[in-house]
Design an enzyme around this catalytic site. Structure first.
Site, PDB file in Angstrom:
ATOM      1  CB  SER A 206      -0.882  48.042  -3.989  1.00 41.69           C
ATOM      2  OG  SER A 206      -2.267  48.255  -4.159  1.00 41.69           O
ATOM      3  CB  ALA A 207      -2.416  50.220  -9.062  1.00 42.28           C
ATOM      4  CB  CYS A 336      -7.203  46.845   6.687  1.00 42.42           C
ATOM      5  SG  CYS A 336      -6.357  47.345   5.199  1.00 42.42           S
TER       6      CYS A 336
HETATM    7  C1  LIG Z   1       1.719  48.465   3.598  1.00 42.95           C
HETATM    8  C2  LIG Z   1       0.495  47.895   2.953  1.00 42.95           C
HETATM    9  N1  LIG Z   1       0.510  46.630   2.511  1.00 42.95           N
HETATM   10  C3  LIG Z   1      -0.559  46.078   1.915  1.00 42.95           C
HETATM   11  C4  LIG Z   1      -1.728  46.787   1.760  1.00 42.95           C
HETATM   12  C5  LIG Z   1      -2.883  46.146   1.061  1.00 42.95           C
HETATM   13  O1  LIG Z   1      -2.941  46.617  -0.265  1.00 42.95           O
HETATM   14  P1  LIG Z   1      -4.276  46.479  -1.145  1.00 42.95           P
HETATM   15  O2  LIG Z   1      -5.248  47.469  -0.581  1.00 42.95           O
HETATM   16  O3  LIG Z   1      -3.838  46.804  -2.536  1.00 42.95           O
HETATM   17  O4  LIG Z   1      -4.748  45.071  -0.995  1.00 42.95           O
HETATM   18  C6  LIG Z   1      -1.808  48.101   2.245  1.00 42.95           C
HETATM   19  C7  LIG Z   1      -3.074  48.874   2.151  1.00 42.95           C
HETATM   20  O5  LIG Z   1      -3.459  49.561   3.066  1.00 42.95           O
HETATM   21  C8  LIG Z   1      -0.660  48.676   2.841  1.00 42.95           C
HETATM   22  O6  LIG Z   1      -0.665  49.938   3.280  1.00 42.95           O
END
Ligand SMILES: Cc1ncc(COP(=O)(O)O)c(C=O)c1O
Length: 390
Positions: A206-207, A336
Site C-alpha cells: 500500500s502506498a 482502523c
Molecule cells: C498491515 C496492514 N494491512 C493492511 C492495511 C490496510 O491498508 P490500506 O489503509 O491501504 O487499506 C493496513 C493499514 O493500517 C496495515 O497496517
C-alpha cells in the site's frame, strides 16, 4: 489539563499513515493538471496514460522482485488483502480445496475476509500467535493439509512490529501445494521485500504507509495463480481488478516506492535508533511499562508498550486523549479499530490480559521525527502519567 494551542505537535503514528513526500506530489502533478487520458483509450491521450501506468507498474514490480505482469493495482492494502484471500479461496473451491489458514494477529482486512469466507462454507483455521505475535512454520505445517487453498500470514505486524519468517511458512505451505499470501503493507520500504526470497504467491502492498498517496495499493500475484476477481466490469488490470486506473496515484506510488527503497538502509537505521531511545527512556522512567512484540526481529519504526495492570491501573482511552491534548499523536492499537477503543485483538491473541492491553500506546516513527521528539514525547508522557496516577 489545559490545552495550549501553541504546543508543538509531534506525530508518532506513521503506522496509520504518513505525510505525502513533496517529491511524490511533484511526480503526480502532471496527471492532475494535464495528462488526464484513460489508459484503456486507443487514441493518443489514452496511449500516453497507458505508458505512464505501465512505467509505474514496472518500477513497483522491480522493487519487490516481480514481473510487471504479476502486479495489479488496487485501492489499497485493504482491497489487496480482500482480493488475495477471497479471490484465491474462491478460485480453489472447484479444485476441492476449501480451507484457509491464518493467524489471529492479522490485520482485520484479512481476518474479516476469512470470517466472510467461513460464512460461505469455507473451513477457516485461525492460529494463535506466540507471546511475541508470531506463528511458527511448524504450527502452519500442522494446520495446512491437502484441502488447504491458502495460508495468509503477514510479513510485519502493524501493531507490535514483529517480523514473521515468511519464507519458512511458505515452504511449509507449498509442501501441501497450497498458496501463500503475505501482507507487506508495513514492511515495504522498511526491510527488504522480495517475492522470490519470501516464497509468496500473493503479496499485499500500500502506498500511503511510505509517503505515497492514499487510495492506491497493489497485489502481487505470481504468474499462473488462480484468482477470482472481487468486481466485474471493464476488464482493466486483466480482469482481476476492473475499473478505470488512476494514473496519478500509480505514478505517485511508484515514486514513493523508488524513494523508500533507495533511502531504506539509512532511514531504517535512524528510525530504529529513535525507537530504541524511546524504549530505553520509557523503561527507565516507568517501572510498569512492558514492551509488546518480538525483542529482536521487529520493524524499525514501531514501539508498542503496555502498562502492566498488576502494577498500575490506567484507562487506555484517557491515556490516549491526554497525550493528544499535550500535542502527541499516538494510538492505542490499529488506527482502523481505535475508534471503538476495544483492547487490541493482536495483544489479546498474544496473551496480554484485557486491562493491560487497554493501557497500551503504539508509537511509530517516520522521516520527520528527531531525537528531540523522543525526549519531548517522554516528558509529555511523564506529565500525563503523573496526573493520571496522582
Ligand atoms: C498491515 C496492514 N494491512 C493492511 C492495511 C490496510 O491498508 P490500506 O489503509 O491501504 O487499506 C493496513 C493499514 O493500517 C496495515 O497496517
Amino acid at each position: 489539563m489545559v490545552y495550549c494551542p501553541a504546543v508543538r505537535r509531534i506525530y508518532l503514528d506513521h503506522t496509520a499513515t504518513t505525510p505525502l513526500d513533496p517529491r511524490v506530489f511533484e511526480a503526480m502533478r502532471p496527471f492532475w493538471t494535464g495528462a488526464f487520458g484513460n489508459p484503456s483509450s486507443v487514441h493518443w491521450h489514452g496511449r500516453q496514460a497507458r505508458m505512464e501506468l505501465e512505467k509505474a507498474r514496472e518500477a513497483i514490480a522491480a522493487a519487490i522482485g516481480a514481473q510487471p505482469g504479476e502486479l495489479f493495482f488496487t485501492s489499497g492494502g485493504t482491497e489487496s488483502d480482500n482480493l488475495a484471500v477471497a479471490g484465491a479461496a474462491r478460485a480453489a473451491r472447484a479444485a476441492g480445496r476449501n480451507r484457509v489458514v491464518t493467524s489471529a494477529a492479522e490485520h482485520h482486512a484479512v481476518l474479516d475476509t476469512c470470517e466472510a469466507l467461513g460464512g460461505e462454507g469455507c473451513e477457516v483455521v485461525v492460529l494463535r500467535p506466540d507471546g511475541t505475535g508470531r506463528v511458527s512454520a511448524e504450527a502452519v505445517a500442522q494446520a495446512a493439509d491437502g484441502r488447504t487453498a491458502l495460508v495468509s500470514v503477514m510479513h510485519g505486524n502493524n501493531e507490535v512490529g514483529t517480523i514473521t519468517r515468511v519464507r519458512e511458512i511458505a515452504d511449509a505451505v507449498h509442501a501441501h501445494a497450497a498458496l501463500m499470501h503475505s501482507d507487506a503493507v508495513q514492511t515495504l520500504g522498511k526491510i527488504p521485500v522480495d517475492v522470490k526470497e519470501l516464497g509468496v504467491d500473493l503479496l499485499t502492498v500500500s502506498a500511503h504507509k511510505m509517503y505515497g498517496p492514499k487510495g492506491i495499493g497493489a497485489l502481487y500475484v505470481r504468474r499462473g495463480t488462480a484468482l477470482e476477481p472481487l468486481m466485474r466490469g471493464g476488464g482493466q488490470e486483466r480482469g482481476r481488478r476492473p475499473g478505470t486506473e488512476n494514473v496519478a496515484l500509480a505514478a505517485g506510488f511508484a515514486k514513493a516506492v523508488e524513494i523508500a527503497v533507495a533511502e531504506m538502509e539509512a532511514e531504517s537505521e535512524r528510525l530504529a535508533s529513535l525507537r530504541d531511545s524511546l524504549q530505553a527512556l520509557i523503561l527507565a522512567r516507568f517501572p510498569a511499562a512492558v514492551i509488546n512484540g518480538h525483542p529482536a526481529e521487529r520493524l524499525p519504526h514501531i514501539l508498542n508498550i503496555s502498562f502492566d495492570n498488576s502494577r498500575v491501573s490506567l484507562e487506555g482511552e484517557t491515556l490516549l486523549l491526554n497525550m493528544d491534548l499535550l500535542g502527541v499523536s499516538v494510538t492505542s492499537g490499529s488506527a482502523c479499530s481505535s475508534g471503538s477503543m476495544q483492547p487490541s485483538h493482536v495483544l489479546l491473541a498474544m496473551g496480554r490480559d484485557p486491562r493491560t492491553a487497554r493501557a497500551t500506546l503504539r508509537f511509530s516513527f517516520g522521516k520527520g521525527n528527531t531525537e528531540d521528539d523522543v525526549d519531548e514525547a517522554v516528558r509529555r508522557l511523564n506529565e500525563v502519567l503523573s496526573r493520571m496516577t496522582a
